[in-house]
Write an enzyme that holds these catalytic residues in place. Structure first.
Site, PDB file in Angstrom:
ATOM      1  N   LYS A   1       0.868  -1.191   0.000  1.00 42.57           N
ATOM      2  CA  LYS A   1       0.000   0.000   0.000  1.00 42.57           C
ATOM      3  C   LYS A   1       0.893   1.225   0.000  1.00 42.57           C
ATOM      4  O   LYS A   1       2.049   1.151   0.417  1.00 42.57           O
ATOM      5  CB  LYS A   1      -0.899   0.014   1.248  1.00 42.57           C
TER       6      LYS A   1
HETATM    7  P1  NAD Z   1     -13.175   7.479  -3.152  1.00 47.18           P
HETATM    8  O1  NAD Z   1     -12.154   8.489  -2.787  1.00 47.18           O
HETATM    9  O2  NAD Z   1     -13.508   7.294  -4.587  1.00 47.18           O
HETATM   10  O3  NAD Z   1     -14.544   7.755  -2.353  1.00 47.18           O
HETATM   11  C1  NAD Z   1     -14.570   7.884  -0.957  1.00 47.18           C
HETATM   12  C2  NAD Z   1     -15.975   8.234  -0.536  1.00 47.18           C
HETATM   13  O4  NAD Z   1     -16.023   8.230   0.900  1.00 47.18           O
HETATM   14  C3  NAD Z   1     -16.422   9.622  -0.978  1.00 47.18           C
HETATM   15  O5  NAD Z   1     -17.804   9.602  -1.304  1.00 47.18           O
HETATM   16  C4  NAD Z   1     -16.211  10.467   0.283  1.00 47.18           C
HETATM   17  O6  NAD Z   1     -17.041  11.626   0.342  1.00 47.18           O
HETATM   18  C5  NAD Z   1     -16.599   9.454   1.337  1.00 47.18           C
HETATM   19  N1  NAD Z   1     -16.074   9.803   2.661  1.00 47.18           N
HETATM   20  C6  NAD Z   1     -14.833  10.178   2.994  1.00 47.18           C
HETATM   21  N2  NAD Z   1     -14.749  10.437   4.298  1.00 47.18           N
HETATM   22  C7  NAD Z   1     -15.991  10.207   4.809  1.00 47.18           C
HETATM   23  C8  NAD Z   1     -16.555  10.306   6.097  1.00 47.18           C
HETATM   24  N3  NAD Z   1     -15.812  10.698   7.123  1.00 47.18           N
HETATM   25  N4  NAD Z   1     -17.874   9.984   6.241  1.00 47.18           N
HETATM   26  C9  NAD Z   1     -18.626   9.602   5.197  1.00 47.18           C
HETATM   27  N5  NAD Z   1     -18.134   9.479   3.950  1.00 47.18           N
HETATM   28  C10 NAD Z   1     -16.843   9.791   3.765  1.00 47.18           C
HETATM   29  O7  NAD Z   1     -12.646   6.111  -2.522  1.00 47.18           O
HETATM   30  P2  NAD Z   1     -13.024   4.633  -2.994  1.00 47.18           P
HETATM   31  O8  NAD Z   1     -12.028   4.186  -3.997  1.00 47.18           O
HETATM   32  O9  NAD Z   1     -14.487   4.582  -3.297  1.00 47.18           O
HETATM   33  O10 NAD Z   1     -12.715   3.805  -1.673  1.00 47.18           O
HETATM   34  C11 NAD Z   1     -13.660   3.708  -0.611  1.00 47.18           C
HETATM   35  C12 NAD Z   1     -13.212   2.602   0.339  1.00 47.18           C
HETATM   36  O11 NAD Z   1     -13.169   1.355  -0.374  1.00 47.18           O
HETATM   37  C13 NAD Z   1     -11.811   2.779   0.928  1.00 47.18           C
HETATM   38  O12 NAD Z   1     -11.800   2.250   2.232  1.00 47.18           O
HETATM   39  C14 NAD Z   1     -10.941   1.943   0.028  1.00 47.18           C
HETATM   40  O13 NAD Z   1      -9.722   1.550   0.644  1.00 47.18           O
HETATM   41  C15 NAD Z   1     -11.876   0.777  -0.230  1.00 47.18           C
HETATM   42  N6  NAD Z   1     -11.573   0.006  -1.436  1.00 47.18           N
HETATM   43  C16 NAD Z   1     -11.523   0.617  -2.635  1.00 47.18           C
HETATM   44  C17 NAD Z   1     -11.266  -0.140  -3.764  1.00 47.18           C
HETATM   45  C18 NAD Z   1     -11.276   0.481  -5.131  1.00 47.18           C
HETATM   46  O14 NAD Z   1     -11.325  -0.285  -6.102  1.00 47.18           O
HETATM   47  N7  NAD Z   1     -11.248   1.794  -5.281  1.00 47.18           N
HETATM   48  C19 NAD Z   1     -11.042  -1.532  -3.670  1.00 47.18           C
HETATM   49  C20 NAD Z   1     -11.133  -2.123  -2.407  1.00 47.18           C
HETATM   50  C21 NAD Z   1     -11.393  -1.345  -1.298  1.00 47.18           C
END
Ligand code: NAD
Length: 436
Positions: free
Chosen positions: A126
């Site tokens: 990471k």
């Molecule tokens: P992103 O940056 O595209 O979206 C994050 C979302 O979370 C946004 O809508 C933001 O407004 C919201 N957010 C942030 N802080 C917040 C809070 N305090 N309260 C409520 N909402 C909040 O990120 P993503 O890629 O969608 O990732 C989201 C989660 O999924 C992360 O934990 C990431 O590690 C995990 N994840 C992502 C992927 C991927 O393919 N992108 C794969 C596996 C896991």
């Protein structure tokens, strides 16, 4: 690990930013606790457990960036390899103002376990930069990405460490990262990063793969618990790269997504939110807050909205003890990484809430990344049918394995997934032996 001995922290000083240190929760400690628990349950060789309780390597870098007004800002960044016994390190790159080395290390360890749970030949890594991309211009973001890539380039490579998007990074950032590496090495290296734009070797269906894996796990767990999916209600935290497609997929599966929150607001509609209209609203305003197709609620009220399913799809630590007590849903499917702190897990166990853990539920993304990596190495693209079928098969069979193990051992799915993961890592570690 001998009794009473504390595993070394990835960093003693700069691990947790002061604003995060104010809370008693440390993501790295939580992962170590889970590795110990899984090792004890799976009767893992203590030598292997000792190896898994530290990171293979942690690189901390300074990232100086010329800002648009001419001055230089210096950001802090990391790239961490937790364990590469089963294959090259795999894991996303996060840009976030509260990022610290402990969180990056914890996320890397989760990737080691996740790739083992879905049985793909990767280890865990990471990385990220402590910055607020919302405050950066496109030019500043590009310069930051390129300088960060340069600083961690010695760790990256198709056979060594393959990044992907995570919170606040996207295919545009991956394109800059790839281009920087190509320039540095003087050759095209399409397999060195996943989540790329289609125009430079990306893969159809990569976008949305995490969300579709979450939906497959939701279908599987509802079937096991004998809960009808059509008409069931869901609450969703986060409406980004994972949360937004997930909202669409859950609605098209016949569920009612009754409440959604993001960093700036939350909306509730007991009849089900119109996800298409909500997406248009978010595209216009940048947040779910203010959407007229529902009532505004406080983001902290999300978990107490009546629903059958709760999906955290934002940041780690979102479900603390208080949230776990307030939660109305009986099933949690963790789209986010590390959303449930250990104290909340104990509450869920006591209350009989079924949790499909992150290292299983959100593994659709890394499974698609594996296929994109293979596509980059083989030099021709997969048909979308192949990607869809392999993704579905991988998620379903990992779910079945973890579910069966949880029944055999009489423990939660999180603990069972940990056992499945550490067993596979231990098998690989013992097969290799210890160098030198
Ligand atoms: P992103 O940056 O595209 O979206 C994050 C979302 O979370 C946004 O809508 C933001 O407004 C919201 N957010 C942030 N802080 C917040 C809070 N305090 N309260 C409520 N909402 C909040 O990120 P993503 O890629 O969608 O990732 C989201 C989660 O999924 C992360 O934990 C990431 O590690 C995990 N994840 C992502 C992927 C991927 O393919 N992108 C794969 C596996 C896991």
């Amino acid at each position: 690990m001998s009794a009473g001995r504390q595993p070394p922290k990835p960093f003693e000083d700069s691990g947790v930013p002061a604003d995060v240190a104010a809370s008693s929760y440390d993501a790295w400690d939580a992962v170590v606790e889970r590795i110990h628990d899984a090792s004890a349950l799976g009767k893992i060789d203590p030598d292997v457990t000792r190896i898994l309780c530290v990171c293979e390597r942690v690189l901390e870098v300074a990232v100086p960036v010329r800002m648009d007004d001419g001055h230089v800002e210096v950001f802090q960044g990391w790239r961490v390899h937790h364990d590469t016994t089963r294959g090259p390190a795999k894991g996303g790159i996060r840009f976030h103002p509260q990022l610290g080395s402990h969180e990056v290390a914890a996320l890397a360890a989760d990737m080691t376990l996740k790739t083992a749970v879905v049985d793909i030949p990767f280890g865990g890594g990471k990385g990220g930069v402590r910055c607020d991309p919302g405050q950066l211009s496109a030019g500043e973001l590009e310069r930051l990405t390129r300088r960060y890539t340069y600083e961690v380039a010695s760790l990256l490579g198709a056979d060594r460490d393959i990044p992907a998007p995570d919170v606040n990074t996207d295919e545009r950032v991956m394109a800059w990262l790839l281009d920087t590496l190509d320039m540095l090495h003087g050759r095209d290296m399409p397999a060195v990063v996943t989540g790329k734009p289609l125009a430079i070797g990306g893969m159809r269906l990569h976008t949305g793969a995490t969300a579709s894996g979450v939906v497959r796990c939701t279908r599987s767990v509802f079937a096991e618990l004998d809960i009808a999916l059509p008409g069931a209600r869901a609450v969703l935290q986060g409406f980004g790269k994972v949360g937004a497609p997930l909202g669409f997929l859950l609605s098209s599966a016949g569920m009612r997504v009754v409440a959604i929150s993001d960093i700036s607001g939350a909306v509730h509609n007991p009849g089900g939110l119109d996800i298409g209209q909500l997406s248009d609203h978010v595209a216009r305003t940048g947040s779910v807050g203010g959407f007229e197709g529902g009532q505004q609620i406080e983001p902290s009220e999300l978990w107490s909205v009546e629903a059958e399913l709760a999906v955290p799809a934002a940041l780690g630590g979102a479900l603390d003890e208080q949230a776990a007590l307030a939660l109305q849903a009986t099933v949690v499917v963790e789209a986010a990484n590390g959303p449930t702190i250990p104290a909340a897990d104990r509450v869920f166990d006591d209350r009989g809430v079924t949790v499909v853990p992150d290292i299983l539920a959100n593994a659709g993304g890394v499974t698609a990344s594996y296929l994109e990596w293979a596509q980059g190495r083989q030099g021709y693209p997969w048909d979308t049918e192949v990607v869809a079928a392999r993704l579905a098969h991988t998620m379903d069979s990992a779910f079945e394995t973890v579910w069966a193990r949880s029944k055999d051992l009489g423990v939660s799915m999180r603990r069972a997934a940990g056992v499945v993961g550490v067993e596979r890592i231990a098998e690989a570690t013992l097969a290799r032996g210890l160098f030198p």
